[in-house]
Design a protein around this motif. Structure first.
Motif, short mmCIF file in Angstrom:
data_model
loop_
_atom_site.label_atom_id
_atom_site.label_comp_id
_atom_site.label_asym_id
_atom_site.label_seq_id
_atom_site.Cartn_x
_atom_site.Cartn_y
_atom_site.Cartn_z
N LEU A 9 0.82 -1.23 0.00
CA LEU A 9 0.00 0.00 0.00
C LEU A 9 0.84 1.27 0.00
CD1 LEU A 9 -2.90 -0.99 2.45
CD2 LEU A 9 -2.77 -1.25 -0.03
N SER A 10 2.12 1.13 -0.32
CA SER A 10 2.97 2.30 -0.44
C SER A 10 2.86 2.89 -1.84
CB SER A 10 4.43 1.92 -0.16
OG SER A 10 4.87 0.95 -1.10
N THR A 11 3.15 4.17 -1.98
CA THR A 11 3.08 4.83 -3.28
C THR A 11 4.46 5.27 -3.73
OG1 THR A 11 2.63 6.99 -2.27
CG2 THR A 11 0.72 5.65 -2.90
N GLU A 12 4.61 5.34 -5.03
CA GLU A 12 5.88 5.75 -5.62
C GLU A 12 5.59 6.59 -6.84
OE1 GLU A 12 10.15 3.65 -6.92
OE2 GLU A 12 8.47 2.46 -6.13
N ILE A 13 6.48 7.52 -7.14
CA ILE A 13 6.30 8.41 -8.29
C ILE A 13 7.33 8.06 -9.37
CG2 ILE A 13 6.45 10.78 -9.12
CD1 ILE A 13 5.35 11.69 -6.44
N TYR A 14 6.86 7.94 -10.60
CA TYR A 14 7.73 7.69 -11.75
C TYR A 14 7.57 8.84 -12.74
CZ TYR A 14 8.21 2.84 -10.17
OH TYR A 14 8.47 1.70 -9.44
N VAL A 15 8.67 9.20 -13.38
CA VAL A 15 8.64 10.24 -14.42
C VAL A 15 9.13 9.61 -15.71
CG1 VAL A 15 9.53 12.48 -15.16
CG2 VAL A 15 9.02 12.08 -12.73
N VAL A 16 8.33 9.73 -16.77
CA VAL A 16 8.65 9.08 -18.05
C VAL A 16 8.47 10.06 -19.19
CG1 VAL A 16 7.98 6.82 -17.16
CG2 VAL A 16 6.30 8.22 -18.40
N ASP A 17 8.94 9.65 -20.37
CA ASP A 17 8.88 10.50 -21.54
C ASP A 17 7.65 10.23 -22.41
OD1 ASP A 17 11.68 11.82 -21.48
OD2 ASP A 17 12.12 9.69 -21.24
N PHE A 18 7.07 9.04 -22.29
CA PHE A 18 5.97 8.67 -23.19
C PHE A 18 5.08 7.65 -22.48
CE2 PHE A 18 4.04 6.69 -27.00
CZ PHE A 18 3.73 7.83 -27.74
N VAL A 19 3.81 7.63 -22.86
CA VAL A 19 2.84 6.74 -22.20
C VAL A 19 2.10 5.92 -23.25
CG1 VAL A 19 0.80 6.62 -20.73
CG2 VAL A 19 2.49 8.42 -20.35
N ILE A 20 1.96 4.62 -22.97
CA ILE A 20 1.15 3.75 -23.81
C ILE A 20 0.12 3.07 -22.91
CG2 ILE A 20 1.11 1.82 -25.43
CD1 ILE A 20 4.04 2.33 -26.03
N LEU A 21 -1.16 3.29 -23.20
CA LEU A 21 -2.23 2.69 -22.41
C LEU A 21 -2.65 1.37 -23.05
CD1 LEU A 21 -4.52 5.75 -21.65
CD2 LEU A 21 -2.70 4.81 -20.24
N CYS A 22 -2.56 0.29 -22.31
CA CYS A 22 -2.97 -1.04 -22.78
C CYS A 22 -3.88 -1.66 -21.73
CB CYS A 22 -1.76 -1.91 -23.04
SG CYS A 22 -0.61 -1.25 -24.26
N ILE A 23 -4.85 -0.89 -21.26
CA ILE A 23 -5.68 -1.34 -20.14
C ILE A 23 -6.96 -2.02 -20.60
CG2 ILE A 23 -4.76 0.36 -18.55
CD1 ILE A 23 -7.11 2.14 -19.09
#
Length: 419
Positions: free
Chosen positions: A143-157
């Motif tokens: 239940l911990s949270t983490e932050i990621y920073v990326v250059d591009f996003v692909i949604l495959c949900i």
């Protein structure tokens, strides 16, 4: 170092995206909320099979194993195939399991600036120099949270999971007044096969809906309870559900799943030439539709059951609503272990069961299974923090096929095709 690409979902589409980004020298991070890969194939109804021929549902660089000879493999065969693909290309090390993406934000541009963009990313390039995507991700175990920073996003949900489409009912006319039990098909599919059989055994079951899940669940209830407790299927609209992919001996792919068939359809943003060509070929489009309709009507005996749809097959396949009919489904209808009941408008609940509008007597039942689909549009929108991207991501609710724009504000719609 290569650009970082976040991929949400480790189903067939997510794994494909992971492999492709790796081949281009990028650094993919795949976030999967479940503990395994496979997407919708991890939890299905027992009788679920692939709805398209095996050759059409195949990775171009990873053929099906020779041990799978069926045209329509079952759930276990499909899931094993997907897992073999991931292991073969060593994709698992890029996947973070049991991680749920709680929110996505684009940092670097103001809301007004993003709304004014006319090109993808503001420049027409996939990677913007003005900002990056920030992910807030929760570990479902700690239940911990983490932050990621990326250059591009692909949604495959995917469109067919997670957020069930539950009909709305007036006050005191919903499931809360019903003495029996109401579940969604998602809950039924989540059960193991033995538990699902025990759950419906000896009960008068009503399945609401007439697409793939509804048909499969009705067949399973029929297998379990037979004529002693017939399964009712409450539906609003008849559909062109196909018995097979060979209408009058012609593969359906030859009519609708090739490059030529794309010329028959008007598309968003098409030029004058393509528009004129689609108009000229409209008689052929109509002929294809009638050809398939005549086969389905005759093969399944739809006229005998009053199940001939009022809309065309073309409209059905253009809406991505085609599903296959379980073998001997209409035989069960004829024998009486499956009862089809049309509810042309709305329905509600009462203590004994379901009230169909316009009828005085309720449909008495013990269990109602809502095979009413999913809210894929809501799942897509809710993952974004910014109202701007919530608006960008989902197309018009009145569209035949929901379309959404690619991320970073591209104005031209893009069709999404799940694996």
């Amino acid at each position: 170092m290569g650009k970082k690409v976040a991929i949400i979902g480790a189903g067939a589409s997510g794994l494909l995206a992971c492999k492709y980004t790796l081949s281009k020298g990028f650094q993919p991070i795949v976030f999967e909320s479940a503990s395994t890969i496979g997407g919708v194939w991890t939890k299905t109804i027992e009788t679920t099979k692939l709805q398209t021929p095996r050759e059409v549902y195949q990775f171009s660089d990873f053929p099906w194993p020779s041990s799978v000879t069926e045209d329509f493999p079952n759930q276990h065969q499909v899931l094993d195939y997907i897992k073999s693909y991931a292991h073969h290309f060593d994709l698992l090390k890029h996947i973070k399991f049991n991680t749920e993406v709680c929110g996505i934000e684009y940092e670097g541009s103001s809301e007004d600036e993003m709304q004014a963009r006319s090109l993808w990313g503001g420049s027409g390039e996939p990677f913007s120099s003005k900002g990056k995507w920030k992910f807030v991700v929760e570990d479902k175990q700690s239940l911990s949270t983490e932050i990621y920073v990326v250059d591009f996003v692909i949604l495959c949900i995917g469109r067919f999971s997670d957020v069930p489409n539950i009909p709305e009912f007036p006050s005191n006319k919903g499931p809360e007044v019903f003495d029996g039990e109401v579940i969604h098909s998602m809950d039924y599919a989540a059960m193991d096969y033995d538990s699902a059989r025990r759950f419906v055994r000896g009960k008068q079951v009503t399945v609401v809906g007439f697409q793939k899940s509804a048909l499969d669940i009705a067949m399973e209830c029929s297998n379990t309870n037979g004529l002693e407790h017939p399964c009712r299927v409450l539906y609003k609209t008849e559909h062109w559900n196909v018995p097979d992919y060979l209408p009058w001996g012609v593969p359906l792919a030859c009519l609708y799943l090739n490059r030529f068939s794309e010329l028959l359809v008007h598309k968003p943003g098409e030029g004058i030439l393509l528009s004129l060509l689609a108009t000229i070929l409209s008689p052929l489009r109509w002929a294809f539709s009638k050809f398939v309709e005549s086969y389905i009507t005759k093969k399944l005996g739809l006229a005998k059951y009053g199940m001939v749809p009022k809309h065309s097959f073309l409209q059905e396949i253009s809406s991505c609503l085609i599903s296959t009919v379980p073998e001997k489904f209409y035989d069960r209808v004829q024998e009486g272990s499956i009862i089809l009941k049309k509810s042309p408008s709305s329905f509600s609940f009462c203590q004994e069961g379901i009230l169909v509008e316009g009828e005085s007597s309720p449909v008495k039942t013990d269990l109602v299974i809502l095979a009413t689909g999913y809210r894929g549009d809501k799942k897509l929108k809710d993952i974004f923090v910014s109202p701007t991207f919530q608006d960008y991501i989902a197309g018009s609710p009145n569209a035949t096929l929901p379309l959404y724009r690619p991320l970073q504000g591209m104005n031209n719609p893009c069709r999404r095709v799940d694996g």
